[in-house]
Design an enzyme around this catalytic site. Structure first.
Site, PDB file in Angstrom:
ATOM      1  N   ASP A   1       0.863  -1.172   0.000  1.00 56.28           N
ATOM      2  CA  ASP A   1       0.000   0.000   0.000  1.00 56.28           C
ATOM      3  C   ASP A   1       0.909   1.234   0.000  1.00 56.28           C
ATOM      4  OD1 ASP A   1      -2.316   1.693   0.562  1.00 56.28           O
ATOM      5  OD2 ASP A   1      -1.562   1.765   2.608  1.00 56.28           O
TER       6      ASP A   1
ATOM      7  N   ASP B   1      -0.132   5.074   0.978  1.00 55.17           N
ATOM      8  CA  ASP B   1      -0.329   6.061   2.032  1.00 55.17           C
ATOM      9  C   ASP B   1      -0.215   5.436   3.418  1.00 55.17           C
ATOM     10  OD1 ASP B   1      -1.528   8.717   0.618  1.00 55.17           O
ATOM     11  OD2 ASP B   1      -2.187   6.925  -0.436  1.00 55.17           O
TER      12      ASP B   1
ATOM     13  N   ARG C   1     -14.519  12.614  -0.145  1.00 53.93           N
ATOM     14  CA  ARG C   1     -13.304  13.382   0.164  1.00 53.93           C
ATOM     15  C   ARG C   1     -12.823  14.168  -1.046  1.00 53.93           C
ATOM     16  NH1 ARG C   1      -9.539   8.806   2.444  1.00 53.93           N
ATOM     17  NH2 ARG C   1     -11.030   7.465   1.372  1.00 53.93           N
TER      18      ARG C   1
ATOM     19  N   GLY D   1      -5.157   3.066  -2.874  1.00 55.38           N
ATOM     20  CA  GLY D   1      -6.434   3.763  -3.003  1.00 55.38           C
ATOM     21  C   GLY D   1      -6.233   5.258  -3.130  1.00 55.38           C
TER      22      GLY D   1
ATOM     23  N   LYS E   1      -7.705  -3.784  -5.370  1.00 53.29           N
ATOM     24  CA  LYS E   1      -6.359  -4.090  -4.869  1.00 53.29           C
ATOM     25  C   LYS E   1      -6.079  -5.586  -4.967  1.00 53.29           C
ATOM     26  CE  LYS E   1      -5.173  -0.343  -1.710  1.00 53.29           C
ATOM     27  NZ  LYS E   1      -4.469  -0.044  -0.458  1.00 53.29           N
TER      28      LYS E   1
END
Length: 285
Positions: free
Chosen positions: A82, A84, A128, A173, A217
């Site tokens: 991943d 972040d 967001r 993501g 993912k």
């Protein structure tokens, strides 16, 4: 029954901690790997003993990992990460929101999504991104230059894995603006993320195409593993949020890195205090 070793790691690993964990785990010997890591040999495989060891480690700031004896890094074929808060130190969308002046609103949704409280990741991301409408696209470069840093041990983990012939996948993501720069910078084999729509130099508040969520993912990891002939037993995967759980569930070496409780509870390995290169200590050669 095959032999299991216990690898323990902490930036401040002391002799007393090693002795305590060796006793708890009924270890038959100790190999000191470095000033911050030791391998406890031929430990108990009793489930209650393992639970006690794990709980003690979490309470005392020591990472614990039960690993099969003799496993080598070169036996793995894929490293999936991943981005972040795993490969890098920030949540990019929160920092973009900081430039836009809406960070508290965005960060609140990010946290809830990572904890698994918002079940629909795609919806949470759209909410967001919508708050970023009108933000200058230059904010992305500003975040990359001023805020984004690799987490400790990232370059060592990746370069050592690559030297062992392992293919590296970054699947996020987050956003392609950042994954593409990291792919080039770290010579990664593939990188996937979401694409922010930009018109006339500003963010429109929308994402182009399908959202890369937990299912996506997993799909990307499956495809990547198939491309390089890797079985689940030959995959190392690292993540920190609920959106990573399906990907982590596909990997033999599933690692919760500084992760939310929902992720730590569902993964066999965790790095709570050691750097990303702590993974390397699990392997013998």
């Amino acid at each position: 029954m095959s032999t299991t070793h216990l690898v323990i790691q902490s930036p401040a690993l002391g002799a007393a901690q090693v002795e305590q964990l060796a006793a708890l785990a009924h270890a038959q010997g100790v190999v000191h790997l470095s000033a911050t890591a030791s391998r406890l040999l031929d430990v108990s495989q009793d489930a209650d003993v393992r639970a006690q060891v794990t709980a003690w480690g979490e309470q005392h700031g020591v990472d614990t990992a039960f690993v099969p004896a003799g496993v080598r890094l070169s036996q793995c074929k894929v490293l999936a990460m991943d981005m972040d808060s795993t490969l890098i130190n920030i949540e990019c969308i929160d920092e973009i929101a900081g430039v836009a002046g809406v960070k508290p609103k965005v960060a609140e949704i990010t946290e809830a999504a990572m904890r698994g409280e918002i079940k629909d990741f795609s919806e949470s991301l759209r909410r967001r991104v919508a708050l970023l409408e009108g933000t200058p696209a230059s904010a992305l470069e500003q975040v990359y230059a001023d805020k984004l840093r690799l987490n400790p041990g990232a370059e060592q983990l990746i370069s050592t894995a690559q030297a062992a012939g392992i293919k590296v996948l970054l699947v996020s993501g987050g956003f392609t603006f950042f994954t593409e720069r990291l792919r080039q910078r770290l010579n990664l084999d593939s990188a996937y993320a979401n694409t922010l729509e930009i018109k006339d130099g500003v963010l429109t508040g929308k994402v182009l195409g399908d959202i890369l969520d937990a299912d996506a993912k997993l799909m990307h990891l499956r495809t990547f593993a198939q491309t390089y002939g890797a079985t689940s037993d030959q995959i190392i995967a690292l993540g920190d949020g609920a959106n990573d759980l399906k990907m982590l569930g596909f990997a033999r070496y599933a690692v919760a890195y500084r992760a939310k409780p929902i992720v730590r509870q569902q993964t066999p390995y965790a790095l709570n205090v050691a750097g990303l290169d702590g993974v390397l200590n699990w392997f013998e050669g």
